[in-house]
Scaffold this motif. Structure first.
Motif, short mmCIF file in Angstrom:
data_model
loop_
_atom_site.label_atom_id
_atom_site.label_comp_id
_atom_site.label_asym_id
_atom_site.label_seq_id
_atom_site.Cartn_x
_atom_site.Cartn_y
_atom_site.Cartn_z
N GLY A 27 132.52 13.06 109.19
CA GLY A 27 131.92 13.50 107.94
C GLY A 27 132.71 13.17 106.69
N THR A 28 133.84 12.49 106.84
CA THR A 28 134.69 12.17 105.70
C THR A 28 134.75 10.66 105.48
OG1 THR A 28 136.06 14.08 106.20
CG2 THR A 28 137.02 12.44 104.73
N PRO A 29 134.49 10.18 104.24
CA PRO A 29 134.62 8.75 103.98
C PRO A 29 136.10 8.32 104.01
CG PRO A 29 133.67 9.90 102.07
CD PRO A 29 134.02 10.92 103.08
N VAL A 30 136.36 7.22 104.71
CA VAL A 30 137.73 6.71 104.85
C VAL A 30 137.69 5.21 104.55
CG1 VAL A 30 139.60 6.32 106.52
CG2 VAL A 30 138.21 8.39 106.67
N PRO A 31 138.68 4.68 103.80
CA PRO A 31 138.72 3.23 103.60
C PRO A 31 138.74 2.52 104.96
CG PRO A 31 140.29 4.32 102.16
CD PRO A 31 139.79 5.36 103.12
N TYR A 32 137.84 1.54 105.13
CA TYR A 32 137.68 0.92 106.43
C TYR A 32 138.98 0.32 106.98
CZ TYR A 32 136.40 -1.81 110.38
OH TYR A 32 136.37 -2.32 111.65
N GLU A 33 139.73 -0.41 106.16
CA GLU A 33 140.94 -1.06 106.69
C GLU A 33 142.01 -0.04 107.09
OE1 GLU A 33 141.06 -3.88 107.91
OE2 GLU A 33 139.40 -4.88 106.91
N LEU A 34 142.05 1.11 106.44
CA LEU A 34 142.97 2.16 106.86
C LEU A 34 142.54 2.68 108.24
CD1 LEU A 34 145.41 3.96 106.26
CD2 LEU A 34 143.85 5.55 105.12
N TYR A 35 141.27 2.93 108.39
CA TYR A 35 140.71 3.37 109.68
C TYR A 35 141.01 2.33 110.76
CZ TYR A 35 137.13 3.77 113.28
OH TYR A 35 136.47 3.81 114.48
N TYR A 36 140.75 1.05 110.46
CA TYR A 36 140.98 -0.02 111.42
C TYR A 36 142.45 -0.07 111.83
CZ TYR A 36 141.27 -4.69 113.46
OH TYR A 36 141.51 -5.73 114.31
N ALA A 37 143.35 0.02 110.86
CA ALA A 37 144.79 -0.05 111.14
C ALA A 37 145.22 1.12 112.03
CB ALA A 37 145.58 -0.06 109.84
N GLN A 38 144.70 2.30 111.74
CA GLN A 38 145.04 3.47 112.54
C GLN A 38 144.49 3.32 113.96
OE1 GLN A 38 143.48 6.49 109.93
NE2 GLN A 38 145.41 6.69 108.83
N LYS A 39 143.31 2.77 114.10
CA LYS A 39 142.71 2.52 115.41
C LYS A 39 143.56 1.52 116.19
CE LYS A 39 138.58 2.99 117.63
NZ LYS A 39 138.04 4.27 117.98
N CYS A 40 144.04 0.49 115.51
CA CYS A 40 144.92 -0.49 116.16
C CYS A 40 146.19 0.18 116.66
CB CYS A 40 145.28 -1.62 115.19
SG CYS A 40 143.93 -2.77 114.88
N THR A 41 146.78 1.04 115.84
CA THR A 41 147.99 1.75 116.26
C THR A 41 147.72 2.63 117.48
OG1 THR A 41 149.00 1.68 114.06
CG2 THR A 41 149.72 3.45 115.52
N SER A 42 146.56 3.27 117.52
CA SER A 42 146.26 4.14 118.67
C SER A 42 146.14 3.29 119.95
CB SER A 42 145.00 4.97 118.43
OG SER A 42 143.84 4.20 118.51
N TYR A 43 145.59 2.08 119.85
CA TYR A 43 145.54 1.22 121.03
C TYR A 43 146.90 0.64 121.36
CZ TYR A 43 140.72 1.57 122.35
OH TYR A 43 139.53 2.05 122.84
N LEU A 44 147.72 0.39 120.37
CA LEU A 44 149.08 -0.09 120.64
C LEU A 44 149.84 0.95 121.46
CD1 LEU A 44 151.41 -2.08 120.33
CD2 LEU A 44 151.98 -0.93 118.18
N GLU A 45 149.67 2.21 121.13
CA GLU A 45 150.36 3.28 121.86
C GLU A 45 149.93 3.31 123.33
OE1 GLU A 45 149.59 6.69 119.42
OE2 GLU A 45 150.97 5.98 117.87
N LYS A 46 148.69 2.95 123.60
CA LYS A 46 148.20 2.89 124.99
C LYS A 46 148.69 1.63 125.70
CE LYS A 46 143.99 5.38 123.85
NZ LYS A 46 142.57 5.29 123.61
N ARG A 47 148.76 0.54 124.95
CA ARG A 47 149.09 -0.77 125.54
C ARG A 47 150.60 -0.98 125.66
NH1 ARG A 47 150.89 -4.58 127.27
NH2 ARG A 47 150.13 -6.72 127.38
#
Length: 194
Positions: A27-47
């Motif tokens: 429900g909160t607008p977030v700058p897309y590239e910030l969201y994308y970067a955070q998503k990448c970091t979350s997958y890095l932690e798994k990988r």
């Protein structure tokens, strides 16, 4: 007192926060590239949870200020797409390296971040392969469902096969563990089975 790595990471995220393209998260607008970067970091932690600082920065900055060079600024052809991607990798690497230097990181670490973003020595360099795995995982998890609605099945299956070919076994294992249903799951099974 912040470390050079922490300063560089904060500067990268501050730039991501300027992206005028928004996505809505809980429900909160977030700058897309910030969201994308955070998503990448979350997958890095798994990988690769024990990733080096240069890899962690490269993962976070691989789409650095990408919105400033939109896809339609290049011809809407396959050649145009590859030219756009090549330009972006070089630009993003250069901008990220400058941030690293400004933050007080060594020239060697700044160059390492840039080399990773440029995806140098893919398949031969473990960290570059991790970055590629993360990019593929985020595509499959976050962008694939929308992508598959915009393209015909043959094109999608071909792209899925190319994506799979870019990934390491560890990346593929993470991909197979993703929750995916309906049409996206059918297409992935078709791409991997055919």
């Amino acid at each position: 007192m912040s470390t050079p790595f922490e300063k560089a990471l904060a500067a990268v995220d501050a730039a991501h926060s300027l992206d005028p393209n928004l996505t809505t998260i809980n429900g909160t607008p977030v700058p897309y590239e910030l969201y994308y970067a955070q998503k990448c970091t979350s997958y890095l932690e798994k990988r690769a949870f024990n990733a080096s600082e240069p890899l962690r920065l490269a993962i976070r900055a691989q789409h650095f200020r990408r919105w400033e060079v939109p896809r339609d600024s290049y011809p809407m052809t396959r050649v145009g797409y590859h030219a756009w991607r090549t330009f972006l990798k070089k630009r993003q690497a250069s901008l990220a390296a400058a941030i690293c230097i400004e933050a007080g990181m060594s020239a060697a670490d700044a160059e390492r971040v840039a080399a990773l973003i440029r995806k140098e020595d893919l398949k031969a360099d473990e960290e570059t392969q991790v970055l590629e795995d993360v990019a593929c995982l985020v595509f499959l998890d976050d962008q694939f469902a929308a992508f598959e609605r915009e393209h015909d099945e043959d094109k999608i299956v071909g792209i899925l096969r190319k994506t799979w070919g870019k990934m390491s076994e560890a990346g593929r294992e993470l991909a197979l563990g993703m929750e995916m249903e309906g049409r996206p799951r059918e297409l992935i099974e078709k791409a991997l089975g055919g």
